[in-house]
Design a protein around this motif. Structure first.
Motif, PDB file in Angstrom:
ATOM      1  N   PRO A 412     -17.420   2.153 -37.243  1.00 21.10           N
ATOM      2  CA  PRO A 412     -18.025   3.467 -37.015  1.00 21.10           C
ATOM      3  C   PRO A 412     -17.172   4.589 -37.587  1.00 21.10           C
ATOM      4  CG  PRO A 412     -17.962   2.185 -34.978  1.00 21.10           C
ATOM      5  CD  PRO A 412     -17.130   1.452 -35.978  1.00 21.10           C
ATOM      6  N   ILE A 413     -17.829   5.579 -38.173  1.00 13.68           N
ATOM      7  CA  ILE A 413     -17.126   6.755 -38.677  1.00 13.68           C
ATOM      8  C   ILE A 413     -16.877   7.727 -37.519  1.00 13.68           C
ATOM      9  CG2 ILE A 413     -17.365   8.755 -40.219  1.00 13.68           C
ATOM     10  CD1 ILE A 413     -16.863   5.965 -41.545  1.00 13.68           C
ATOM     11  N   ILE A 414     -17.850   7.824 -36.610  1.00 12.30           N
ATOM     12  CA  ILE A 414     -17.668   8.717 -35.461  1.00 12.30           C
ATOM     13  C   ILE A 414     -16.896   7.964 -34.376  1.00 12.30           C
ATOM     14  CG2 ILE A 414     -18.804  10.168 -33.743  1.00 12.30           C
ATOM     15  CD1 ILE A 414     -21.275  10.188 -35.603  1.00 12.30           C
ATOM     16  N   ARG A 415     -15.832   8.555 -33.900  1.00 15.04           N
ATOM     17  CA  ARG A 415     -15.010   7.952 -32.838  1.00 15.04           C
ATOM     18  C   ARG A 415     -14.872   8.954 -31.702  1.00 15.04           C
ATOM     19  NH1 ARG A 415     -12.508   3.438 -34.886  1.00 15.04           N
ATOM     20  NH2 ARG A 415     -12.827   2.875 -32.726  1.00 15.04           N
ATOM     21  N   GLU A 416     -14.571   8.436 -30.493  1.00 15.84           N
ATOM     22  CA  GLU A 416     -14.352   9.380 -29.398  1.00 15.84           C
ATOM     23  C   GLU A 416     -13.131  10.233 -29.701  1.00 15.84           C
ATOM     24  OE1 GLU A 416     -15.045   7.650 -25.579  1.00 15.84           O
ATOM     25  OE2 GLU A 416     -16.638   6.393 -26.433  1.00 15.84           O
ATOM     26  N   LYS A 417     -12.065   9.585 -30.201  1.00 12.77           N
ATOM     27  CA  LYS A 417     -10.877  10.314 -30.678  1.00 12.77           C
ATOM     28  C   LYS A 417     -10.479   9.703 -32.018  1.00 12.77           C
ATOM     29  CE  LYS A 417      -9.881  13.011 -27.115  1.00 12.77           C
ATOM     30  NZ  LYS A 417     -10.267  14.424 -27.370  1.00 12.77           N
ATOM     31  N   VAL A 418     -10.198  10.531 -33.003  1.00 16.94           N
ATOM     32  CA  VAL A 418      -9.710   9.976 -34.267  1.00 16.94           C
ATOM     33  C   VAL A 418      -8.270   9.490 -34.076  1.00 16.94           C
ATOM     34  CG1 VAL A 418     -11.177  11.285 -35.841  1.00 16.94           C
ATOM     35  CG2 VAL A 418      -9.009  12.275 -35.088  1.00 16.94           C
ATOM     36  N   ARG A 419      -7.892   8.501 -34.876  1.00 13.85           N
ATOM     37  CA  ARG A 419      -6.523   7.974 -34.775  1.00 13.85           C
ATOM     38  C   ARG A 419      -5.500   9.036 -35.199  1.00 13.85           C
ATOM     39  NH1 ARG A 419      -3.971   2.938 -34.625  1.00 13.85           N
ATOM     40  NH2 ARG A 419      -6.004   1.992 -34.388  1.00 13.85           N
ATOM     41  N   THR A 420      -5.805   9.726 -36.284  1.00 23.66           N
ATOM     42  CA  THR A 420      -4.896  10.736 -36.823  1.00 23.66           C
ATOM     43  C   THR A 420      -5.717  11.985 -37.140  1.00 23.66           C
ATOM     44  OG1 THR A 420      -3.692   8.933 -37.916  1.00 23.66           O
ATOM     45  CG2 THR A 420      -3.179  11.178 -38.639  1.00 23.66           C
ATOM     46  N   ILE A 421      -5.232  13.151 -36.727  1.00 24.20           N
ATOM     47  CA  ILE A 421      -5.950  14.382 -37.075  1.00 24.20           C
ATOM     48  C   ILE A 421      -5.376  14.936 -38.378  1.00 24.20           C
ATOM     49  CG2 ILE A 421      -6.565  16.737 -36.403  1.00 24.20           C
ATOM     50  CD1 ILE A 421      -6.367  15.924 -33.507  1.00 24.20           C
ATOM     51  N   THR A 422      -6.190  14.879 -39.438  1.00 25.38           N
ATOM     52  CA  THR A 422      -5.809  15.480 -40.705  1.00 25.38           C
ATOM     53  C   THR A 422      -6.281  16.931 -40.720  1.00 25.38           C
ATOM     54  OG1 THR A 422      -6.328  13.325 -41.691  1.00 25.38           O
ATOM     55  CG2 THR A 422      -5.842  15.150 -43.202  1.00 25.38           C
ATOM     56  N   THR A 423      -7.520  17.127 -40.317  1.00 19.99           N
ATOM     57  CA  THR A 423      -8.155  18.449 -40.353  1.00 19.99           C
ATOM     58  C   THR A 423      -8.715  18.750 -38.965  1.00 19.99           C
ATOM     59  OG1 THR A 423      -8.706  18.230 -42.689  1.00 19.99           O
ATOM     60  CG2 THR A 423     -10.031  19.773 -41.420  1.00 19.99           C
ATOM     61  N   PRO A 424      -8.349  19.913 -38.389  1.00 13.58           N
ATOM     62  CA  PRO A 424      -8.794  20.207 -37.028  1.00 13.58           C
ATOM     63  C   PRO A 424     -10.292  20.478 -36.961  1.00 13.58           C
ATOM     64  CG  PRO A 424      -7.648  22.102 -37.960  1.00 13.58           C
ATOM     65  CD  PRO A 424      -7.520  20.993 -38.967  1.00 13.58           C
TER      66      PRO A 424
END
Lengths: 504, 85
Positions: A412-424
């Motif tokens: 899935p591309i949509i996640r509850e939380k992304v692993r790493t935030i590149t762009t807020p």
């Protein structure tokens, strides 16, 4: 210590506050490199390397305009290995799979890396925890800011340069290893303590050039600075995948409904097949409604060159040429303008290209319920890229659109939380997928404008539930335990940490 | 021994091979194994049950296929095995 996005970051570093926090900060500029009387021509790269008196702890920089074909970073790497200099910081603007740096990392010749994008063997070596110091990942505009402020102090910049003249001026416009604009090298050229141009084409006199000899300490002529096949990709074709085409058409419809394809508008997309399909769909709207845009920016491909030649845009602002058509056009067409990484995306640059964008179309490896985007790590914690200009354009553009299929190879591309935030997420406005479109609830203005849309507007939570219904809910893959580095946002604050991959 | 194969190793697909066997064996190699191993095995077991097959060897090389793809590839592989002389 946690930052405002609730991400754990290393103590002692500046935590990310918000994407517009830089407005409360002063631009800091170190003095530019003092002018050089005369650029020295060294008989070999080794002679130049030795003359630079490179010592442990120094920082060496490179640009990535020769992309997969670059030989300069590999040739300098061989010299670092030969003279076994330890504890260096390497600051290339990006790292491609062909760059042979892994052994230098393992043997602690290189102990810190500062870059904006990396994948392949070097990324894997770092994700396995072999880098003694840390991996610091920046944005393209953030790198320019870090250099001009002295935060990233460069001792020696080895700049691959496709053509130089006898005075020491340099350009990428032609030569056997032509790569077009040298936008990512401009800050290094302006602020590094020492600058060496490495070239394979010498002419008497260049009429125009990006890198003036006044900042060039030395020039080295080598047999080849790069493999042309790796420097410029073959022309990227518009995707033929029906799902990609549907996403592109829906994106163009959305832009039309929002009324942003109008005279004088400006845009940027990536160079991938779906991005070009969006550009193509926008082009059709422009032709139908007789719209002429002001500019397109970014990494430029032949597709945008055609649009410029057809009079659909006044200018192209190009920080990086992606294919031969773009290199050719940059060389010959005065409306195809090379810009520096700073002019492209430095938050403190007045009227940067990104700040003038009406919209940008970007990709995502992951996007979460808060619209935070990850393009740095994959679902398994491997490092697969980095911001490049992602966070810069997302902040600058009036509307930031992510286009993606709901799943890629089931993930899935949509996640509850992304692993790493590149762009807020505060800078990400719209997600267009094949099953529906989600608007960031912060953008009430867009929701209002699209209230009677004929497109399928859903919440991002609904799109996530739909994903689970189609692909199933994946088992969580834990984060690694050892921190291997961190991500700097454009203003130098820390937006997230990087961990070793649990796969290794 | 009768065998049947269906599918590809393209992204989003699976290559499924079935072999006559006197016991049930399921082998899964998947690029999303960490996330979806149990789900893939469940779909294979359910599909075999619907096809009234108890003993067979199934080898699934998965490139991120969705459930319906895995089901379709398995059913086709079984049909091909039946007609394999």
């Amino acid at each position: 210590m946690k930052n405002s996005l609730n991400r754990e970051i290393p103590d002692g570093l500046k935590p990310f506050q918000s994407s517009s926090d830089f407005r409360h900060q002063e631009r800091r500029l170190i003095p530019e490199k003092s002018p050089v009387d005369q650029s020295l021509f060294y008989p070999s790269l080794e002679a130049a390397f030795l003359a630079m008196d490179i010592k442990p702890g120094m920082t060496l920089s490179f640009h990535h305009h020769l992309r997969s074909g670059d030989q300069v970073i590999n040739q300098v790497g061989e010299l670092i290995s030969k003279y076994d200099i330890k504890g260096l910081t390497l600051a290339p603007s990006s790292i491609f799979p062909e760059y042979r740096l892994s052994d230098l990392i393992i043997r602690q010749n290189i102990t810190q890396i500062v870059t904006s994008y990396l994948n392949g063997p070097v990324a894997d070596t770092i994700a396995k925890g072999h880098l003694a110091g840390e991996l610091i990942m920046q944005t393209h505009g953030g790198r320019a800011r870090a250099i001009e402020s002295g935060e990233l102090a460069i001792d020696v910049a080895f700049l691959a340069c496709p053509v130089v003249d006898k005075s020491g001026n340099g350009s990428g416009a032609y030569g056997k290893s032509a790569c077009g604009t040298l936008g990512y090298a401009c800050s290094d050229w302006r602020y590094a303590k020492k600058v060496i141009l490495v070239s394979d084409t010498l002419v008497d006199k260049l009429d125009s050039y990006q890198l003036d000899h006044s900042h060039v300490d030395g020039v080295v002529m080598v047999d080849s600075i790069g493999d042309p096949a790796g420097i410029v990709a073959g022309t990227t074709k518009i995707t033929r995948d029906p799902i990609g085409l549907k996403i592109a058409e829906d994106t163009a419809t959305l832009l039309t409904e929002l009324g942003v394809i109008r005279n004088g508008f400006s845009m940027q997309t990536g160079a991938g097949g779906t991005s070009l399909a969006v550009a193509d769909a926008v082009k059709k709207v422009m032709l139908k409604n007789q719209v002429k845009g002001k500019f397109a920016s970014g990494g430029i491909t032949g597709y945008y060159v055609d649009m410029l030649n057809q009079g659909l845009f006044e200018h192209l602002y190009d920080v990086q040429c992606f294919d031969l058509e773009a290199v050719e056009s940059y060389h010959k067409n005065k409306n195809h303008i090379g810009i520096s990484a700073s002019e492209y995306g430095n938050p403190f640059e007045n009227k940067s290209a990104v700040d003038r964008l009406d919209f940008v179309i970007l990709g995502a490896t992951e996007i979460d319920l808060d619209f935070n985007v990850n393009v740095t790590t994959d679902a398994f914690g491997k490092i697969i890229g980095g911001s490049g200009g992602h966070a810069d354009t997302a902040h600058g553009a009036k509307i930031t659109i992510i286009t993606s299929t709901l799943t890629k190879a089931r993930i899935p591309i949509i996640r509850e939380k992304v692993r790493t935030i590149t762009t807020p997420g505060s800078d990400v406005d719209i997600l267009v997928t094949e099953r529906g479109i989600a608007i960031n609830p912060l953008r009430t203005d867009l929701l209002e404008k699209l209230s009677h849309s004929r497109l399928k507007i859903m919440t991002i939570r609904e799109l996530l539930d739909l994903t689970y219904a189609i692909a199933g809910k994946p088992k969580e893959i834990p984060s690694g335990k050892k921190r291997i580095g961190y991500l700097e946002y454009r203003d130098g604050s820390v937006i997230d940490s990087l961990y070793d991959s649990p796969l290794y | 021994m009768k065998t049947g194969v269906a599918g590809t190793k393209e992204s989003n697909d699976a290559l499924i091979s079935v072999f006559e066997s006197d016991m049930l064996e399921i082998e899964i190699q998947s690029i999303v194994d960490l996330m979806y191993h149990d789900q893939i095995e469940k779909v294979i077991r359910e599909t075999l049950k619907e096809e009234h097959i108890q003993n067979i060897r199934v080898v699934c090389v998965d490139k991120g296929a969705l459930d319906y793809t895995i089901r379709a590839r398995l059913i086709t592989a079984l049909k091909r095995m039946k007609s394999d002389d």
